[in-house]
Design a protein around this motif. Structure first.
Motif, PDB file in Angstrom:
ATOM      1  N   THR A  54      37.073  -3.929  56.305  1.00  0.00           N
ATOM      2  CA  THR A  54      36.618  -2.693  56.926  1.00  0.00           C
ATOM      3  C   THR A  54      35.758  -1.821  56.005  1.00  0.00           C
ATOM      4  N   PRO A  55      34.741  -1.160  56.567  1.00  0.00           N
ATOM      5  CA  PRO A  55      34.004  -0.158  55.792  1.00  0.00           C
ATOM      6  C   PRO A  55      34.564   1.251  55.998  1.00  0.00           C
ATOM      7  N   SER A  56      35.674   1.365  56.715  1.00  0.00           N
ATOM      8  CA  SER A  56      36.238   2.682  57.009  1.00  0.00           C
ATOM      9  C   SER A  56      36.511   3.464  55.724  1.00  0.00           C
ATOM     10  N   VAL A  57      36.017   4.682  55.678  1.00  0.00           N
ATOM     11  CA  VAL A  57      36.230   5.511  54.488  1.00  0.00           C
ATOM     12  C   VAL A  57      37.677   5.975  54.387  1.00  0.00           C
ATOM     13  N   ASN A  58      38.461   5.711  55.404  1.00  0.00           N
ATOM     14  CA  ASN A  58      39.884   6.028  55.345  1.00  0.00           C
ATOM     15  C   ASN A  58      40.697   4.928  54.680  1.00  0.00           C
ATOM     16  N   LEU A  59      40.121   3.728  54.580  1.00  0.00           N
ATOM     17  CA  LEU A  59      40.894   2.565  54.150  1.00  0.00           C
ATOM     18  C   LEU A  59      40.297   1.787  52.983  1.00  0.00           C
ATOM     19  N   ASN A  60      38.981   1.716  52.904  1.00  0.00           N
ATOM     20  CA  ASN A  60      38.361   0.798  51.951  1.00  0.00           C
ATOM     21  C   ASN A  60      37.080   1.428  51.424  1.00  0.00           C
ATOM     22  N   VAL A  61      37.090   1.792  50.152  1.00  0.00           N
ATOM     23  CA  VAL A  61      35.947   2.509  49.562  1.00  0.00           C
ATOM     24  C   VAL A  61      35.255   1.693  48.465  1.00  0.00           C
ATOM     25  N   PHE A  62      35.566   0.412  48.379  1.00  0.00           N
ATOM     26  CA  PHE A  62      35.057  -0.389  47.268  1.00  0.00           C
ATOM     27  C   PHE A  62      33.555  -0.656  47.376  1.00  0.00           C
ATOM     28  N   ARG A  63      32.994  -0.558  48.569  1.00  0.00           N
ATOM     29  CA  ARG A  63      31.540  -0.701  48.692  1.00  0.00           C
ATOM     30  C   ARG A  63      30.815   0.469  48.041  1.00  0.00           C
ATOM     31  N   PHE A  64      31.479   1.623  47.952  1.00  0.00           N
ATOM     32  CA  PHE A  64      30.900   2.751  47.220  1.00  0.00           C
ATOM     33  C   PHE A  64      31.031   2.524  45.712  1.00  0.00           C
ATOM     34  N   PHE A  65      32.189   2.028  45.278  1.00  0.00           N
ATOM     35  CA  PHE A  65      32.365   1.721  43.862  1.00  0.00           C
ATOM     36  C   PHE A  65      31.235   0.834  43.352  1.00  0.00           C
ATOM     37  N   GLN A  66      30.874  -0.163  44.167  1.00  0.00           N
ATOM     38  CA  GLN A  66      29.962  -1.210  43.728  1.00  0.00           C
ATOM     39  C   GLN A  66      28.505  -0.959  44.105  1.00  0.00           C
ATOM     40  N   HIS A  67      28.194   0.239  44.541  1.00  0.00           N
ATOM     41  CA  HIS A  67      26.814   0.621  44.875  1.00  0.00           C
ATOM     42  C   HIS A  67      26.214  -0.286  45.952  1.00  0.00           C
ATOM     43  N   TYR A  68      27.024  -0.634  46.938  1.00  0.00           N
ATOM     44  CA  TYR A  68      26.556  -1.403  48.085  1.00  0.00           C
ATOM     45  C   TYR A  68      26.122  -0.479  49.220  1.00  0.00           C
ATOM     46  N   LEU A  69      26.912   0.554  49.463  1.00  0.00           N
ATOM     47  CA  LEU A  69      26.630   1.489  50.546  1.00  0.00           C
ATOM     48  C   LEU A  69      26.644   2.918  50.024  1.00  0.00           C
ATOM     49  N   ALA A  70      25.882   3.751  50.699  1.00  0.00           N
ATOM     50  CA  ALA A  70      25.911   5.195  50.482  1.00  0.00           C
ATOM     51  C   ALA A  70      26.144   5.852  51.846  1.00  0.00           C
ATOM     52  N   THR A  71      26.446   7.133  51.837  1.00  0.00           N
ATOM     53  CA  THR A  71      26.791   7.822  53.075  1.00  0.00           C
ATOM     54  C   THR A  71      25.682   8.778  53.518  1.00  0.00           C
ATOM     55  N   THR A  72      25.733   9.101  54.799  1.00  0.00           N
ATOM     56  CA  THR A  72      24.756  10.035  55.350  1.00  0.00           C
ATOM     57  C   THR A  72      25.327  11.441  55.509  1.00  0.00           C
ATOM     58  N   ILE A  73      26.632  11.541  55.711  1.00  0.00           N
ATOM     59  CA  ILE A  73      27.234  12.853  55.974  1.00  0.00           C
ATOM     60  C   ILE A  73      28.399  13.130  55.027  1.00  0.00           C
ATOM     61  N   TYR A  74      29.413  12.279  55.118  1.00  0.00           N
ATOM     62  CA  TYR A  74      30.662  12.550  54.397  1.00  0.00           C
ATOM     63  C   TYR A  74      30.570  12.039  52.961  1.00  0.00           C
ATOM     64  N   ARG A  75      30.423  12.954  52.021  1.00  0.00           N
ATOM     65  CA  ARG A  75      30.175  12.563  50.636  1.00  0.00           C
ATOM     66  C   ARG A  75      31.437  12.378  49.812  1.00  0.00           C
ATOM     67  N   ASN A  76      32.542  12.990  50.203  1.00  0.00           N
ATOM     68  CA  ASN A  76      33.718  13.011  49.346  1.00  0.00           C
ATOM     69  C   ASN A  76      34.167  11.624  48.919  1.00  0.00           C
ATOM     70  N   ASP A  77      34.217  10.691  49.865  1.00  0.00           N
ATOM     71  CA  ASP A  77      34.709   9.358  49.548  1.00  0.00           C
ATOM     72  C   ASP A  77      33.748   8.609  48.633  1.00  0.00           C
ATOM     73  N   ALA A  78      32.450   8.832  48.808  1.00  0.00           N
ATOM     74  CA  ALA A  78      31.448   8.204  47.949  1.00  0.00           C
ATOM     75  C   ALA A  78      31.375   8.877  46.584  1.00  0.00           C
ATOM     76  N   ARG A  79      32.069  10.009  46.435  1.00  0.00           N
ATOM     77  CA  ARG A  79      32.178  10.675  45.139  1.00  0.00           C
ATOM     78  C   ARG A  79      33.565  10.441  44.534  1.00  0.00           C
ATOM     79  N   PHE A  80      34.369   9.630  45.235  1.00  0.00           N
ATOM     80  CA  PHE A  80      35.697   9.195  44.766  1.00  0.00           C
ATOM     81  C   PHE A  80      36.726  10.323  44.797  1.00  0.00           C
ATOM     82  N   ASN A  81      36.601  11.182  45.787  1.00  0.00           N
ATOM     83  CA  ASN A  81      37.608  12.212  46.014  1.00  0.00           C
ATOM     84  C   ASN A  81      38.598  11.676  47.041  1.00  0.00           C
ATOM     85  N   PHE A  82      39.736  11.184  46.572  1.00  0.00           N
ATOM     86  CA  PHE A  82      40.703  10.536  47.451  1.00  0.00           C
ATOM     87  C   PHE A  82      41.983  11.356  47.636  1.00  0.00           C
ATOM     88  N   THR A  83      41.936  12.613  47.252  1.00  0.00           N
ATOM     89  CA  THR A  83      43.135  13.459  47.377  1.00  0.00           C
ATOM     90  C   THR A  83      42.986  14.493  48.487  1.00  0.00           C
TER      91      THR A  83
END
Length: 485
Positions: A54-83
């Motif tokens: 899944t690419p769901s930002v609620n479940l799996n953020v590893f595509r952001f870790f690895q510079h595969y995907l970037a976001t258009t709206i919700y930046r927190n997960d792509a900035r590694f804010n998981f709290t």
């Protein structure tokens, strides 16, 4: 005794059919329901594949870790804010422990109680049942390896036993890894391809025991190579034993979970992008720019174009959807199979093993090139284009810089497998990925682990505190035990 299990998928429930023909059966509320092992296996496989896919930002953020995907709206997960509101570690932890391991554990309890049909000899039945349990064991090992590699020390010896351990302790990650190897050795010794296993329920190999033996050895290879820098003796022994037993070398052996074109059982990328009608993701400039520089023939499969060009956004920033490439249409078919394990990944492990001096029957360059070929072949790249790509001086294997060669090409090949790519990155330290837009908790770096779930801090606080101290702090920058460089 009534069985308690995690929520089953509709596809699993459809396999159950009616258990009694009496008109009043469904009105008997005291009637205990016995769920067969097969739908539990299907459910566990699907939940595991969904979590990894899944690419769901609620479940799996590893595509952001690895510079595969970037976001258009919700930046927190792509900035590694998981709290914040999403609590990604909590969701992943719950999915793996409850939906995957919970279903597998329940299936293990059911198999010994299954009644042998009279026409099957007892010896045949015993072998078949042993094969079933070994296959479940392999899926458990895979899941625990993901948990350890994500968090470090995790509940293991007391996990998935809620009737006994309500607040399970956390086991030492090194100790878990050693036990996982022992379990794989036991599974390989048990699995007998002369006998059957699951007649239904196995969505990956349809119960083919010979295929599961290859998975067992490939998983053993994977765990062994992760130990290379922290326990080279055990790593070499484990890798060479796995290779001798037979590992996944060709795409015909890949572990494919078969999604279908109907809700809710379609591919998770399709579910989160097309079915949800979301424009949340664009390709990231890190992977796009490197593949552009190599004239990589996988680009039409990975990405769409913008005015004939492949363009990437920036992870951690807000990116305009129209100005950047999107996830390629080849990845968005509703029934595109999920990929749990593949020959490209295994050949990269063998290339690394050979470069480290292990006896795996071939040279590092040979396995490196085979790994790239297997990846290109998965996307139906023409043979002539494969030859051209391998002849590119920037692709050619460098014995002196083998970590860089393997790290960069594995990164490209694992575009749709963010978690596995993250493991290559942490072990080899290539490619050189940065995180200038990361939150302060990540210290401007790609995280080297996930923090423990917030729920564990509040509910299982004593064990969480001990585990956090043991690993050097519950931080995004703490490294798992095998990541020593």
């Amino acid at each position: 005794m009534k069985k308690i299990l995690s929520i089953l998928t509709i596809s699993s429930l459809a396999m159950l059919s009616c258990v009694n023909g009496d008109d009043d059966f469904n009105n008997n509320r005291s009637q205990p329901y016995e769920v067969p092992a097969e739908p539990l296996l299907t459910n566990a496989q699907k939940e595991l594949m969904d979590q990894m896919e899944t690419p769901s930002v609620n479940l799996n953020v590893f595509r952001f870790f690895q510079h595969y995907l970037a976001t258009t709206i919700y930046r927190n997960d792509a900035r590694f804010n998981f709290t914040g509101t999403r609590k990604v570690p909590d969701n992943m932890w719950l999915a793996l422990y409850t939906d995957v391991l919970g279903s597998l554990n329940q299936a293990k309890k059911i198999i010994p109680s299954e009644v042998k049909p009279p026409q099957i000899p007892q010896a045949t039945w015993d072998k078949q049942q042993a094969n079933k349990l070994a296959i479940i064991n392999l899926l458990e090992v895979y899941t625990y390896q993901v948990l350890v590699d994500s968090f470090g020390n995790v509940p293991y010896s007391e996990a998935a036993k809620p009737e006994t351990f309500v607040l399970p302790k956390y086991d030492d990650a090194k100790t878990i890894y050693s036990d996982l190897i022992n379990r794989l050795n036991s599974a390989v010794a048990t699995l007998d391809p002369a006998y059957g296993s699951f007649a239904t329920g196995d969505n990956i190999y349809n119960g083919n025991v010979a295929d599961w033996i290859i998975v067992a050895n490939s998983l053993k290879l994977k765990i062994g190579i992760n130990l290379a820098d922290v326990n080279p003796t055990l790593a070499k022994q484990t890798v060479e034993s796995a290779f001798a037993g037979g590992v996944m070398l060709t795409n015909s052996q890949n572990s494919l979970f078969k999604y279908d074109a109907t809700s809710p059982n379609f591919n998770r990328l399709y579910a989160e992008v097309i079915a949800s009608n979301r424009n949340d993701f664009v390709a990231e400039e890190g992977i796009v720019d490197v593949m552009n520089s190599l004239n990589d023939p996988r680009r039409p499969f990975y990405f769409t174009t913008v005015n004939g060009s492949y363009v990437g956004g920036t992870v951690g920033l807000t990116n305009n959807y129209a100005d950047n490439s999107h996830i390629g249409n080849s990845l968005l078919a509703p029934n595109k199979p999920g990929l749990l394990f593949d020959a490209s990944e295994v050949n990269f492990y063998l290339a690394e093993a050979s470069a480290r001096g292990y006896n795996v029957g071939g040279t590092a360059q040979q396995y490196y090139e085979d790994a790239i070929k297997r990846s290109l072949e998965q996307w139906s790249v023409a043979p002539a284009d494969i030859t051209t790509y391998l002849a590119n001086p920037s692709v050619a294997f460098s014995p002196a810089n083998w970590k860089q060669s393997i790290g960069q090409q594995a990164w490209i090949a694992m575009f749709n497998r963010g978690f596995e790519s993250w493991n290559f990155f942490r072990r080899l330290d290539y490619p050189a990925l940065t995180a200038p837009n990361a939150v302060a908790a990540a210290a401007g770096k790609v995280p080297t682990r996930l923090t423990y779930p917030i729920n564990e801090q509040t509910v299982n606080g004593t064990n969480w505190s001990q585990a956090s101290s043991a690993i050097g702090g519950d931080k995004l920058t703490t490294k798992v035990f095998w990541d020593v460089n």
